[in-house]
Scaffold this motif. Structure first.
Motif, PDB file in Angstrom:
ATOM      1  N   ASP A 106       0.859  -0.838  -0.029  1.00  0.00           N
ATOM      2  CA  ASP A 106       0.146   0.141   0.143  1.00  0.00           C
ATOM      3  C   ASP A 106       0.750   1.058  -0.446  1.00  0.00           C
ATOM      4  O   ASP A 106       0.496   1.935  -0.651  1.00  0.00           O
ATOM      5  N   GLN A 140      -1.975  -2.661  -6.182  1.00  0.00           N
ATOM      6  CA  GLN A 140      -1.704  -1.276  -6.983  1.00  0.00           C
ATOM      7  C   GLN A 140      -1.349  -0.964  -5.357  1.00  0.00           C
ATOM      8  O   GLN A 140      -1.932  -0.278  -4.638  1.00  0.00           O
ATOM      9  N   SER A 142      -0.936   2.779  -3.012  1.00  0.00           N
ATOM     10  CA  SER A 142      -1.829   4.133  -3.266  1.00  0.00           C
ATOM     11  C   SER A 142      -0.695   4.866  -2.678  1.00  0.00           C
ATOM     12  O   SER A 142      -0.992   6.347  -3.439  1.00  0.00           O
ATOM     13  N   THR A 143       0.526   4.458  -2.346  1.00  0.00           N
ATOM     14  CA  THR A 143       1.741   5.589  -2.479  1.00  0.00           C
ATOM     15  C   THR A 143       3.284   5.730  -2.733  1.00  0.00           C
ATOM     16  O   THR A 143       2.820   4.572  -2.687  1.00  0.00           O
ATOM     17  N   TRP A 168       4.506   3.222  -9.993  1.00  0.00           N
ATOM     18  CA  TRP A 168       2.907   3.450  -9.986  1.00  0.00           C
ATOM     19  C   TRP A 168       2.682   3.448  -8.893  1.00  0.00           C
ATOM     20  O   TRP A 168       2.986   2.384  -7.714  1.00  0.00           O
ATOM     21  N   SER A 169       1.195   3.960  -8.584  1.00  0.00           N
ATOM     22  CA  SER A 169       0.375   4.135  -7.921  1.00  0.00           C
ATOM     23  C   SER A 169      -0.534   5.356  -8.256  1.00  0.00           C
ATOM     24  O   SER A 169      -0.570   5.486  -8.223  1.00  0.00           O
ATOM     25  N   ASP A 170      -1.471   4.499  -6.692  1.00  0.00           N
ATOM     26  CA  ASP A 170      -3.067   4.928  -7.009  1.00  0.00           C
ATOM     27  C   ASP A 170      -3.397   6.642  -7.157  1.00  0.00           C
ATOM     28  O   ASP A 170      -3.714   7.193  -7.426  1.00  0.00           O
ATOM     29  N   ARG A 171      -2.101   6.787  -5.864  1.00  0.00           N
ATOM     30  CA  ARG A 171      -2.454   8.621  -5.395  1.00  0.00           C
ATOM     31  C   ARG A 171      -2.045   9.220  -5.419  1.00  0.00           C
ATOM     32  O   ARG A 171      -1.541  10.064  -6.213  1.00  0.00           O
ATOM     33  N   ASP A 172      -0.319   8.834  -4.795  1.00  0.00           N
ATOM     34  CA  ASP A 172       0.849   9.172  -4.831  1.00  0.00           C
ATOM     35  C   ASP A 172       2.140   8.881  -4.957  1.00  0.00           C
ATOM     36  O   ASP A 172       2.449   8.178  -4.447  1.00  0.00           O
ATOM     37  N   THR A 173       2.641   9.287  -5.508  1.00  0.00           N
ATOM     38  CA  THR A 173       4.321   8.846  -6.599  1.00  0.00           C
ATOM     39  C   THR A 173       4.710  10.442  -6.619  1.00  0.00           C
ATOM     40  O   THR A 173       4.849  11.663  -6.987  1.00  0.00           O
TER      41      THR A 173
END
Length: 185
Positions: A106, A140, A142-143, A168-173
């Protein structure tokens, strides 16, 4: 084949499943603190497979995970359901063809980590947080945070095409590291 299962794993020595072809190492726990080395190297054949799964994984700069092969590199999968912090060296390279390195969780933090999937005849695959644009199976992130001292290298060292590097992240990279996927000369 080596399998370690416990609530908490503190891995400070050497765990080796080396041979003509690399073997398999599986680590499963709620929490893993790895500061030693885990190897599944193939001296004249393929690299092996190393799977580490836990809720939380911590790998300081003394940690090393290698599934290097004399012919084809192996597979390294580090999956912390909640979090992964790594300053480790991870190598799934091969003398000719290369393997794959995958870090999932996560929240992923790479701080001065060195991740390699290089080979003479082509680059391998490095996936941090997930696959390209969040596609594919598996968790996937998140950060994802990657600092400037981190190197992700999926290059061909002699000839052939460079490999694939995905962060890759779904929210913050946040990526400040170096990613390489060079073709050989």
């Amino acid at each position: 084949s080596i399998r370690l299962t416990a609530g908490f794993q503190s891995l400070g020595g050497t765990i080796a499943a080396d041979g003509t072809s690399g073997g398999a190492v599986a680590v499963q726990a709620h929490n893993v603190n790895q500061y030693g080395s885990i190897t599944a190297n193939g001296s004249s054949g393929n690299g092996g497979r190393i799977d580490m799964m836990a809720d939380s994984i911590v790998q300081p700069n003394t940690a090393a995970v290698t599934a290097h092969g004399a012919t084809t590199g192996g597979t390294i999968r580090v999956q912390g359901r909640d979090s992964v912090f790594s300053s480790a060296t991870l190598d799934a390279g091969g003398t000719r063809l290369v393997g794959n390195v995958e870090l999932r969780g996560d929240a992923l933090t790479l701080a001065a980590a060195s991740i390699s999937a290089t080979g003479a005849s082509g680059g391998g695959s490095i996936k941090v947080g997930g696959d390209y644009q969040g596609r594919g199976a598996g968790q996937q992130a998140s950060t994802v945070w990657v600092n400037a001292a981190t190197l992700l290298d999926a290059s061909a060292t002699r000839h052939g095409d460079g490999g694939k590097v995905v962060v890759w992240s779904d929210r913050d990279t946040a990526f400040a590291g170096t990613a390489r996927s060079r073709g050989g000369a």
